[in-house]
Scaffold this motif. Sequence first.
Motif, PDB file in Angstrom:
ATOM      1  N   ALA A   1     -19.658  47.917   4.610  1.00 48.91           N
ATOM      2  CA  ALA A   1     -20.329  48.772   3.573  1.00 48.91           C
ATOM      3  C   ALA A   1     -19.881  50.112   3.721  1.00 48.91           C
ATOM      4  N   ALA A   2     -19.693  50.565   4.835  1.00 50.17           N
ATOM      5  CA  ALA A   2     -19.590  51.777   5.302  1.00 50.17           C
ATOM      6  C   ALA A   2     -18.008  52.094   5.328  1.00 50.17           C
ATOM      7  N   GLY A   3     -17.102  51.090   4.976  1.00 48.42           N
ATOM      8  CA  GLY A   3     -15.601  51.222   5.026  1.00 48.42           C
ATOM      9  C   GLY A   3     -15.071  51.156   6.751  1.00 48.42           C
ATOM     10  N   PHE A   4     -14.001  51.226   6.789  1.00 49.45           N
ATOM     11  CA  PHE A   4     -13.233  50.949   7.859  1.00 49.45           C
ATOM     12  C   PHE A   4     -13.803  51.888   8.961  1.00 49.45           C
ATOM     13  N   THR A   5     -14.214  51.441  10.363  1.00 47.42           N
ATOM     14  CA  THR A   5     -14.272  52.344  11.516  1.00 47.42           C
ATOM     15  C   THR A   5     -13.606  51.899  12.687  1.00 47.42           C
ATOM     16  N   CYS A   6     -12.625  52.933  12.885  1.00 47.27           N
ATOM     17  CA  CYS A   6     -11.837  52.442  14.397  1.00 47.27           C
ATOM     18  C   CYS A   6     -12.669  52.339  15.494  1.00 47.27           C
ATOM     19  N   SER A   7     -12.472  51.346  16.261  1.00 49.48           N
ATOM     20  CA  SER A   7     -13.043  51.097  17.512  1.00 49.48           C
ATOM     21  C   SER A   7     -11.701  50.950  18.601  1.00 49.48           C
ATOM     22  N   ALA A   8     -11.882  52.216  19.216  1.00 49.02           N
ATOM     23  CA  ALA A   8     -10.419  52.612  20.126  1.00 49.02           C
ATOM     24  C   ALA A   8     -10.649  51.869  21.390  1.00 49.02           C
ATOM     25  N   LEU A   9     -11.818  51.486  21.833  1.00 52.63           N
ATOM     26  CA  LEU A   9     -12.052  50.691  23.012  1.00 52.63           C
ATOM     27  C   LEU A   9     -13.030  49.358  22.791  1.00 52.63           C
TER      28      LEU A   9
ATOM     29  N   VAL B   1      -3.666  39.965  24.920  1.00 53.41           N
ATOM     30  CA  VAL B   1      -3.380  40.986  23.948  1.00 53.41           C
ATOM     31  C   VAL B   1      -3.958  42.141  24.197  1.00 53.41           C
ATOM     32  N   ASP B   2      -3.153  43.167  24.066  1.00 57.82           N
ATOM     33  CA  ASP B   2      -3.694  44.673  23.951  1.00 57.82           C
ATOM     34  C   ASP B   2      -3.290  45.417  23.123  1.00 57.82           C
ATOM     35  N   ALA B   3      -3.717  46.709  23.150  1.00 55.51           N
ATOM     36  CA  ALA B   3      -3.227  47.825  22.115  1.00 55.51           C
ATOM     37  C   ALA B   3      -2.864  47.183  20.571  1.00 55.51           C
ATOM     38  N   VAL B   4      -3.941  46.730  19.878  1.00 52.67           N
ATOM     39  CA  VAL B   4      -4.041  46.217  18.446  1.00 52.67           C
ATOM     40  C   VAL B   4      -4.077  47.351  17.690  1.00 52.67           C
ATOM     41  N   LYS B   5      -2.929  47.495  16.820  1.00 51.13           N
ATOM     42  CA  LYS B   5      -2.841  48.644  15.942  1.00 51.13           C
ATOM     43  C   LYS B   5      -3.120  48.103  14.523  1.00 51.13           C
ATOM     44  N   PHE B   6      -4.049  48.877  13.763  1.00 49.65           N
ATOM     45  CA  PHE B   6      -4.207  48.725  12.489  1.00 49.65           C
ATOM     46  C   PHE B   6      -4.769  49.955  11.937  1.00 49.65           C
ATOM     47  N   ASN B   7      -4.313  50.416  10.627  1.00 51.18           N
ATOM     48  CA  ASN B   7      -4.919  51.547   9.785  1.00 51.18           C
ATOM     49  C   ASN B   7      -4.924  52.778  10.703  1.00 51.18           C
ATOM     50  N   GLY B   8      -4.034  52.942  11.383  1.00 50.93           N
ATOM     51  CA  GLY B   8      -4.302  54.318  12.327  1.00 50.93           C
ATOM     52  C   GLY B   8      -5.111  54.039  13.522  1.00 50.93           C
TER      53      GLY B   8
END
Length: 256
Positions: free
Chosen positions: A38-46, A219-226
């Motif tokens: 509901a809040a839109g995409f949130t980046c989880s860097a770690l 797997v590591d360093a997954v990139k999506f939507n910036g």
Amino acid sequence: MSNSTRRLGLAFALVGAAALAAPALAGATTGSLGSSDAAGFTCSALSTESTPNGWGIPFDDEKNQLAFYSDTKVLDDDGSLKLDIVKATPDNRSAWYHSAGSIPLADAVKNEIGFAEKAATSQTSFQLRLTGTTNPAEGENGFATLYWVANGNVSADTATGGTHANIQNGKWISTRDIEGAPRNVPSDLDDIIAGNPDATIEHYGVSVGRGEIGTSTHVDAVKFNGCTTNFAKNDPETSTGSLGSLGNIFGSLSAS
């Protein structure tokens, strides 16, 4: 059996029955995974074993297909995510997802999609779970899963750790017949977007399966939507020096 034959078999068996059905969100165990849409995409860097930061399995039909945090190095020294098949059929998959906040598919591909992997041969499927496609099935809100695998695409050598970069430019496979992508036919995302202008991504993630027990990869360093997510075994130390070192590994984690 040759590696190429084995990989081809895995490629078309990766998603399996669980992803062919419309996703059923889990209950209380989903936590922020369920509410973050509901809040839109949130980046989880770690994302770590003790602090996954929104990564996990929010679907009841996949709850036994867990991934694991590992101290194995892929790109950096703090560990990775291990996709490891440890159960027999029907749970012979290993997967990990994050909410995409219903971002339009057309917007998501404007940024790099990619990930780093370490395995003798690439095993990982990168998944985009969509709604709003042209899928005609009733009651499923246009649900379909798109997935990318190394087989049939330009990809990195993963034997000692390699990066699959800009996979949005490669071929993707749909689990359903949708406009621009007949089921199980490798297709361009541009064609899928053109045929599904209302498609949104509800979750993205990585998986392996259906395979034999013991099939695994890191797997590591997954990139999506910036956003670049660093998977690590443990939370970093609270000292500024450790956090600074983590930042130096990937540069700006919020950049594509």
